[in-house]
Scaffold this active site. Structure first.
Site, mmCIF file in Angstrom:
data_model
loop_
_atom_site.group_PDB
_atom_site.id
_atom_site.type_symbol
_atom_site.label_atom_id
_atom_site.label_comp_id
_atom_site.label_asym_id
_atom_site.label_seq_id
_atom_site.Cartn_x
_atom_site.Cartn_y
_atom_site.Cartn_z
ATOM 1 C CG ASP A 67 39.678 37.055 36.811
ATOM 2 O OD1 ASP A 67 40.424 37.538 37.659
ATOM 3 O OD2 ASP A 67 38.886 37.732 36.127
ATOM 4 C CB THR A 100 38.587 39.960 41.116
ATOM 5 O OG1 THR A 100 39.281 38.838 40.569
ATOM 6 C CG2 THR A 100 38.968 41.207 40.357
ATOM 7 C CB THR A 101 39.137 35.427 44.136
ATOM 8 O OG1 THR A 101 39.171 35.219 42.724
ATOM 9 C CG2 THR A 101 38.446 34.253 44.785
ATOM 10 C CG ASP A 401 44.010 39.441 36.245
ATOM 11 O OD1 ASP A 401 43.262 40.295 35.740
ATOM 12 O OD2 ASP A 401 43.594 38.468 36.897
#
Length: 534
Positions: A67, A100-101, A401
């Protein structure tokens, strides 16, 4: 076009003057290099075939995750521009919960493009303005390819939750975690009215032991503490639940005072008074009709004494102690009871009612579960299990998530295809749009449109495919009008990604583009770093 450097005149400027002219470009370059290093550190974690990172902190605690927000939060980043990318991933986590990446990789690609434009002689302000226009246009294109979704359509919600979980360490449990996330959110929202979800109403209780498959969604509340008192009841039907914030133990003197006892008679009298004091409290609790007592954690003295537990057990009252202060609001909302701060307010009206309160064994631990609440609030509890600490923590992050993805669909009820399809579509459409523009804006637009292909490129690279041939084919398919063509990492080819059920909320992509563009614009506008020594 970049101009050639003019030879230095004979009257050379002083060293400080020369440095001042070069400084803004050096600072900007340093910021871009530092920020790109952060993006490069996590790009191997993108997608369902992305690699995991093992992070060890100063205390020796190990975290295994892929994550982006978690990896960056744990990294010790010193450069101020690199810290901006860490904050960017946290902003995306707060806004959308997923992507988020991707958001950090997009920002890194935009910065690389900006650096190329700067070396060609473009002014940072001109690049910044083009980027603002670019992100607004990108959001328009994404909205045009979005598919409306209804919150009553369980299948679509499950597809998007599964897509979010497929890239996680615990992806093999997505068949169980995805329906759990969907059911949890739908239980606490009204699809016709609500435009947001408060995830604090979903209480995730992590308990080591068994496997992730043994996790369960509880329509009620679960306490990780076992019931107290030897000989007390472990199962109560038609429960009347009271939540107290006062202690059932002998009162203590103030810090400065002491009590001197000189003989046995005085000692006996003190013990007798204590017994009478506690007995009065327990009788009042029983008189109000309470048969399940929840006691808030106390730091000044014991919340409940052994004598009190003995008396409550004799009166057939189940006791659960050490309820954390921050959980009080959730408990009250779930059970429909009121927190009681003093004995005078302990009345039947302040109690909650439930069908069943029972103690149950799970692995080597005991829990108390209250179900069938008469006036339930819009809350739900999830008991999450895991064979070791790393798996349990990652299952918690993955479930969070998945919950955030469903929350995105409550906020903005549109889905778009995943698998690099939105980025490829944006690249093609915005390149076409750039041809209708004039001047420097058109050049910047075309450069930024090309930079979006970094996402399908890294997705294919992480899946073991050839990035150049995969991205070229994907670009051609989108140019022919195949909006839903994306990278199918399972088959190692380009296919209609909607048929593969790879869907993600529109909010994840729009938020990623907007936040990445804002962050890059901020970095471009910086031309000096001033260190203040205190």
């Amino acid at each position: 076009m970049a101009t050639k450097a003019v030879p230095a005149p004979k009257t050379r400027p002083s060293k400080s003057e020369f440095k001042d002219k070069e400084k803004p470009a050096q600072i900007r370059s340093s910021n871009i290099v530092a920020a790109k290093a952060v993006a490069d550190a996590i790009k191997t974690s993108l997608g369902p075939r992305g690699m995991d990172k093992m992070i060890q902190d100063g205390k020796g605690e190990v975290t295994i995750t892929n994550d982006g927000a978690t990896i960056l939060k744990q990294m010790k980043v010193l450069h101020p521009a690199a810290k901006m990318l860490v904050e960017l991933s946290q902003a995306q986590d707060a806004e959308a919960g997923d992507g988020t990446t991707s958001v950090v990789i997009l920002a890194g690609a935009m910065l690389e493009t900006s650096q190329k434009l700067l070396t060609k002689g473009f002014h940072p302000a001109a690049i910044s303005d083009s980027l603002l226009h670019f992100s607004a246009k990108a959001v328009e294109v994404l909205e045009s390819m979005a598919i409306p979704v209804d919150l009553t359509d369980n299948a679509s919600l499950l597809k998007s939750a599964n897509t979010a979980l497929n890239s996680k360490v615990v992806h093999e449990h997505s068949g169980m975690l995805a329906p759990m996330a969907v059911d949890a959110v739908l239980k606490i929202v009204d699809p016709n009215k609500d435009q947001n979800v408060d995830l604090k109403d979903i209480h995730i209780i992590k308990k080591l032991g068994e496997t992730v498959e043994d996790s369960q969604l509880v329509d009620g509340i679960v306490f990780t503490q076992k019931s107290q008192g030897i000989g007390g009841p472990s199962k109560i039907e038609k429960a009347k639940i009271g939540l107290i914030q006062f202690c059932i133990s002998p009162p203590k003197t103030d810090m400065d005072n002491t009590v001197l006892i000189r003989d046995y008679a005085a000692m006996d009298r003190v013990l007798r008074e204590e017994r009478q004091y506690i007995l009065n409290i327990t009788k009042k609790i029983k008189a109000a009709g309470c048969n399940v007592l929840l006691i808030q954690k106390s730091i000044l003295r014991d919340a409940v004494s052994d004598l009190a537990l003995h008396l409550l057990a004799k009166q057939k009252i189940m006791v659960v102690k050490d309820i954390e202060r921050e959980d009080i609001e959730f408990v009250c909302k779930t059970l429909g009871c009121r927190p009681i701060a003093s004995l005078d307010h302990f009345t039947p009206e302040a109690l909650g009612t439930a069908e069943l309160s029972e103690e149950f064994q799970a692995g080597d631990s005991k829990f108390v579960k209250i179900t069938g609440v008469q006036n339930p609030g819009r809350t739900v509890s999830i008991l999450l299990r895991g064979s070791n600490k790393q798996v349990l923590e990652e299952a918690d992050r993955s479930l969070h998530d998945a919950l955030c993805v469903i929350r995105c669909l409550v906020k903005k009820r549109f889905l778009i295809p995943g698998g690099g399809a939105p980025e490829a579509e944006l690249s093609v459409k915005l390149t076409q749009y750039a041809h209708t523009m004039k001047g420097m804006d058109a050049y910047c637009f075309r450069a930024f449109a090309e930079s979006l292909e970094v996402i399908p490129g890294i997705l294919s690279e992480n899946a073991g495919l050839s990035p150049i041939s995969t991205v070229t084919e994907l670009r051609n398919r989108h140019a022919r009008g195949e909006t839903h063509a994306g990278i199918n990492v399972r088959k190692g080819s380009i296919s209609n990604i909607i048929d593969e059920n790879v869907l993600q909320p529109l909010l994840v992509s729009t938020s990623a583009i907007t936040l990445a563009a804002e962050c890059v614009r901020s970095i471009l506008k910086i031309d000096d770093i001033v260190n203040v020594i205190r």
